[in-house]
Design an enzyme around this catalytic site. Structure first.
Site, PDB file in Angstrom:
ATOM      1  N   VAL B  17       0.678  -1.214   0.119  1.00 32.05           N
ATOM      2  CA  VAL B  17       0.118   0.118  -0.102  1.00 32.05           C
ATOM      3  C   VAL B  17       0.854   0.909  -0.143  1.00 32.05           C
ATOM      4  O   VAL B  17       0.859   2.200  -0.559  1.00 32.05           O
ATOM      5  CB  VAL B  17      -1.200   0.097   1.420  1.00 32.05           C
ATOM      6  N   GLY B 136     -11.307  -1.973   1.609  1.00 34.31           N
ATOM      7  CA  GLY B 136     -10.315  -0.991   0.499  1.00 34.31           C
ATOM      8  C   GLY B 136     -10.974   0.087  -0.156  1.00 34.31           C
ATOM      9  O   GLY B 136     -10.823   1.477   1.073  1.00 34.31           O
ATOM     10  N   ASP B 203      -9.507 -10.125  10.551  1.00 35.29           N
ATOM     11  CA  ASP B 203     -10.231  -9.171   9.734  1.00 35.29           C
ATOM     12  C   ASP B 203     -11.479  -8.750   9.966  1.00 35.29           C
ATOM     13  O   ASP B 203     -11.233  -7.832  10.055  1.00 35.29           O
ATOM     14  CB  ASP B 203      -9.074  -9.133   8.490  1.00 35.29           C
ATOM     15  N   LYS B 207     -13.446  -5.088  11.294  1.00 34.78           N
ATOM     16  CA  LYS B 207     -13.808  -4.292  10.158  1.00 34.78           C
ATOM     17  C   LYS B 207     -15.850  -4.128  11.455  1.00 34.78           C
ATOM     18  O   LYS B 207     -15.670  -3.054  10.733  1.00 34.78           O
ATOM     19  CB  LYS B 207     -14.330  -4.598   8.374  1.00 34.78           C
TER      20      LYS B 207
END
Lengths: 449, 449
Positions: B17, B136, B203, B207
């Site tokens: 990133v 994303g 993960d 979120k």
């Protein structure tokens, strides 16, 4: 820390959207105050017909003098949900002059005169927010203006008018013709008594202008948008699309040219493959694809109209604009620094699906193919059929009868490769002039591949 | 009017990133400057292994001393794309103390300690933005924080982990088992060498915590999120879902309780109907549904991970935070005023799909039905079959052989109506204790109806 002085809000218009805005501001006042950081108070509601004010709208706030309301001097935010060019434009300008920020749902005005309104806002240090002008509650303006502010948007492709999507969806589902589907939409409240703005594509074109301007950081007005409505879409077009594994949608398409030096914005019906996510957008829903260099392809989907969804977008903007007021700041204004010109439709690169009624005799295909070649249009596929073989499938627009015989009619369906729209239009004109071409049954662009 | 002094940006981390952020900041510097209103300059890049710095990243800016970089005193914005809890947390805190705003992609840190970071930001008059932490490039944090700020969100339901969606999609498409699909994901770069964070749902849970906190204006940490991964999803589960007209997805679900007094957040595999838009989210894509009182149902879809998409989200935040800096303002901070408690999984109302291996003899169904009734769980459908009838369809987990005979085995597939998860769990435990129940072949929640 809650500021004691409430922010004062003037609401212009109290129809389907306005009354919902008033209702939510009243019932959810505590939440709004907590999110803004100060109470947000409805200080006045301007309407044309005070007798029509709806239930739940505080009648003591109602006035017919909108100008006096925006001139009061104590108004922090003006919400404009009147629609149309005037008096909305004058009222918004007056609001800026008197120190208010503005939240508007007015796509027609923003698409016609957005630059002047943005300039007025900037001159007076005010905000102009208008998420509700495009696709109801679906966040599009803010993602384009803010979330993608560090990216390069190359394409916006979407269904931004619920009425026409409802009509096309019915035509696709039931095989109905345009008029029949329109009648159903009207009966169910999806189409207005005068459906022109929707079915002729004006509403979608205004949204395309707004989206293109934000996406490409340039100025695009509704006059720059190529516009074709759905009134000429026939049951035969839909049937033809089905045979190709496609469906017909009214699309708003904003594109950056391949060389990056210009942009285009257009609204027209197009065939898209059933595998494309937009193909499954049913009834009056809206959905918009955004293609950006780094982000890739994003899709946003939701109810594109209606009182509550539009009110949700208005209130989101109200919270943002109110916070800015408290911060003595303004949000992002117009970003038109690229000054990219808007090209004409003729320069758009697209694909055509053309259905021709031709004389059923040897040599016709060769003649037709020659016309395409002369215009530098490359053919992807051709399907040739004598009429009787498929008259049932093609439906009402194709006359029945006639076996395959010298002097009979056949149908030729041509799908082109990508070519400039002007070349494709010229090709069709040249085809019409051929003796062996009895008629052009259907022309439609193909998108989404 | 362009300010002359550029805004200075420190980049912490230069992996997939970070290097993309650095590349875009360099190649698109003019666009960023125009959109921010001042040049935005990369002032330093902190990395762990300077030898690994990628092509296109200005090597003269590289340092291994991240702390010194954030302490320089002239840094306006710190971009944190290191990930993990430490040293990211200390670096962000130090950045705030030295007057910088922060853009972070760090879901683990925000889900563990978001409140403290927000408090530090507020104390120092700085911004903390983190669109890139969730899904994303798909705008979700900003739409929830801003576009829906005037609405009441009741539910967030989505696929927020690309790796697990890729694995489940492969299992669905090819009939592969979990291990085989994981191997394929690893080979293609969709899964990391240690896939634990993805396949065990950590993960997605991070979120879910972030989304729930923003959506419901309360504090939710990863510890509040019920978490089940996909490692126990079998080919038989997928086959069973198919027979129901469903597919299996790892879902993150954040809900406001019906009485509005609490919220829940959970991540687990679930069956959803093929007709649900989330069912068609393939490969490593992400998609999130948001249900709000006024807006209705909105869907956001796009690439949920990857260097470029994540960089797009980071840069969008960078532009917003930089504009705020120029305005001497800050954007919306933490909004946790509702202080709604997070309920346990047992209180979540859900539906179960339970597949039992039972003795093939009269009275079993009655016995099983009694257990459901005793737990106040209402049955929607039951399907009872002797094993040989469908062993092919069920796949590997069901042993073949055995005709329908006294003492043989049958399968009982029960789908319940909605009930508290605790009641459903207790029902399953009681079923396991029955003599006639040889085993529980599959338990999965059913969502999206």
């Amino acid at each position: 820390m809650m500021r004691t002085r409430p922010l004062k809000v003037a609401l212009l218009g109290c129809g389907v959207v306005g009354s919902e805005v008033a209702r939510i501001m009243t019932t959810h006042a505590d939440d709004l105050a907590a999110r803004v950081g100060a109470p947000v108070e409805l200080a006045g509601i301007a309407v044309r017909r005070p007798g029509r004010v709806r239930e739940g709208v505080p009648s003591e706030l109602v006035t017919t003098d909108a100008t006096a309301l925006v001139k009061r001097g104590d108004i922090d935010v003006v919400i404009e949900v009147i629609g149309g060019i005037e008096p909305a434009r004058s009222l918004i300008t007056t609001a800026f002059e008197h120190g208010a920020s503005v939240v508007s749902a007015n796509k027609a005005l923003l698409a016609e005169d957005g630059a002047a309104l943005h300039a007025a806002a900037e001159q007076h240090g005010a905000d102009l927010y208008y998420e509700a002008a495009v696709a109801g509650a679906i966040p599009l303006v803010r993602p384009l203006r803010e979330s993608l502010a560090g990216d390069k948007v190359n394409r916006v492709l979407g269904i931004v008018n619920g009425t026409t999507n409802f009509i096309l969806d019915r035509m696709d589902t039931s095989g109905a013709g345009y008029s029949e589907a329109l009648d159903e939409a009207t009966a169910l409240g999806y189409a207005e008594a005068d459906p022109t703005a929707d079915v002729e594509g004006f509403d979608a074109a205004a949204k395309a202008a707004i989206l293109a301007g934000i996406a490409f950081h340039t100025r695009v007005t509704i006059a720059d948008v190529h516009r074709e409505g759905i009134t000429e879409v026939t049951a035969a077009d839909i049937a033809s699309a089905k045979r190709m594994g496609c469906t017909v949608k009214l699309l708003a398409i904003c594109e950056r040219a391949a060389d990056g030096r210009s942009v285009t914005a257009r609204v027209h019906p197009a065939m898209i493959p059933l595998s494309h996510p937009l193909a499954s957008v049913r009834e009056a829903y809206n959905a918009v694809f955004i293609e950006a260099e780094a982000a890739g392809r994003l899709m946003f989907y939701g109810p594109g109209a209606g009182g509550s969804p539009t009110a949700s977008a208005v209130l989101g903007d109200l919270v943002a604009v109110s916070r800015n007021k408290l911060n003595d700041a303004t949000g992002p204004g117009e970003s038109a620094y690229t000054r990219l010109p808007v090209s004409h439709m003729g320069e758009v690169v697209t694909r055509y699906h053309i259905s021709l009624d031709v004389a059923d005799k040897p040599g016709v295909l060769a003649q037709v193919a020659m016309v395409f070649a002369e215009h530098d249009v490359s053919i992807d596929t051709v399907r040739q059929q004598a009429k009787e073989h498929f008259s049932g499938a093609v439906g009402a627009s194709v006359e029945g009868g006639g076996g395959r015989r010298e002097g009979g009619e056949a149908s030729l369906v041509v799908v082109t490769h990508r070519a400039p729209d002007a070349a494709l239009t010229a090709t069709v004109e040249a085809l019409r002039a051929l003796d062996t071409v009895r008629g052009v049954a259907s022309i439609m662009r193909v998108e989404g591949e």
